[in-house]
Design an enzyme around this catalytic site. Structure first.
Site: not given
Lengths: 257, 65
Positions: A95, A184
């Site tokens: 990632k 988020g």
């Protein structure tokens, strides 16, 4: 759903940081039914060995790991971290985070594309943490990325999907690239919304780890993601401006004056 | 010889990265290493000579998002 040829059933990828305890982390992973957890690497001291016990816990859960390059602000740092992660976790998945700004933790998309190219050419399978910018996404695909992970909102902000239009455009532009909303999200409805617009998966951490009851929240997110995916496949109605009566008007009794 | 291990000053007589790691208690641990910002793979540690002032980074698995 598959990432780089690996078939997965669960559409929830789960972070492992910020849980109240290792036991709660383990329970939350099980409740979420996730098959992929994100992990990181940090300095180890010779005496403490905290990393060793964490690794034993993750291995015992039998989930696949997706190491990150969190906290890296330069291409060089991110690339070196990726190499360390590949050896440490024995996976070519990474990632990729190249952070550009400390207040929003917004990706440095220029560094991200450069690091993605270097790592892809070196045999890594890159999951780039990016913005919803379409042109950057194109460049990432050109660089070799076969998964894209646009942010919903800044990491840990719990704001949900800040730019629904941008995320929808990305989905429309890349019908065949797995897209994961990463970061988020705050509540399960945010995850459901991402799935309803056709996103392939959602990557979460803080929303579950810092909930009052992380295990229950892990289950709630798993349900929302499944509901959102099912709704997407069921082809939701498009919003319209005016009312459309759901009860048939034809055959209504004439009862007025 | 003086090296920096994760930014801490350490005195060591170890000539190689592998020997230094063993001496500092990392033997058998699941770690990854870099010297002066460059990744050093595990098989290369015994052949990686250390010099005065080298900066050694030792990392291990950690929670992440």
């Amino acid at each position: 759903m598959s990432f780089y040829g690996v078939e997965l059933t669960s559409r929830l990828l789960l972070g492992t940081a910020r849980y109240p305890s290792p036991a709660v982390l383990a329970e939350a992973i099980e409740a979420s039914k996730t098959e992929v957890v994100t992990v990181s690497l940090r300095r180890e001291s010779g005496s403490e060995g905290a990393g060793q016990s964490f690794w034993s816990l993750v291995r015992a859960l039998g989930v696949r790991v997706l190491p990150n390059t969190a906290g890296c602000y330069s291409v060089k740092e991110a690339v070196t971290t990726a190499h360390m992660a590949r050896e440490l976790f024995d996976t070519t998945w990474i990632k990729l985070e190249v952070i550009g700004e400390p207040d929003t933790l917004q990706p440095d998309v220029f560094g991200l594309v450069e690091a993605a190219r270097i790592l892809s050419e070196d045999g890594f399978e890159v999951f780039p943490y990016t913005t919803e910018d379409l042109v950057v996404a194109d460049r990432l695909v050109e660089a070799g990325c076969r998964v894209l992970m646009p942010w919903g909102a800044p990491i840990g902000s719990a704001r949900g999907l800040n730019n629904v239009y941008g995320l929808k455009s990305l989905r429309a532009h890349f019908p065949n690239i797995p897209l994961v909303v990463d970061a988020g999200l705050g509540v399960p409805s945010h995850a459901a919304a991402a799935m309803e617009m056709g996103y392939d998966a959602v990557l979460l951490n803080t929303a579950i780890a810092e909930a009052g009851d992380p295990v229950a929240m892990a289950r709630a997110f798993a349900l929302a993601i499944e509901a959102g995916r099912t709704a997407y496949l069921a082809q939701p109605l498009e919003p319209r401006d005016m009312a459309a009566p759901s009860t048939p008007v034809i055959g209504k009794a004439a009862l007025g004056d | 010889m003086r090296i920096f291990l994760n930014d801490e000053v350490r005195d060591t007589d170890a000539g190689t990265l592998a020997a230094a790691l063993d001496a500092m208690g990392f033997g058998g641990r699941k770690i990854a290493t870099a010297v002066n910002g460059r990744f050093v793979a595990a098989p290369a540690r015994p052949g990686t000579k250390l010099a005065d002032g080298d900066r050694v980074e030792v990392v291990a698995p950690m929670q992440g998002g």
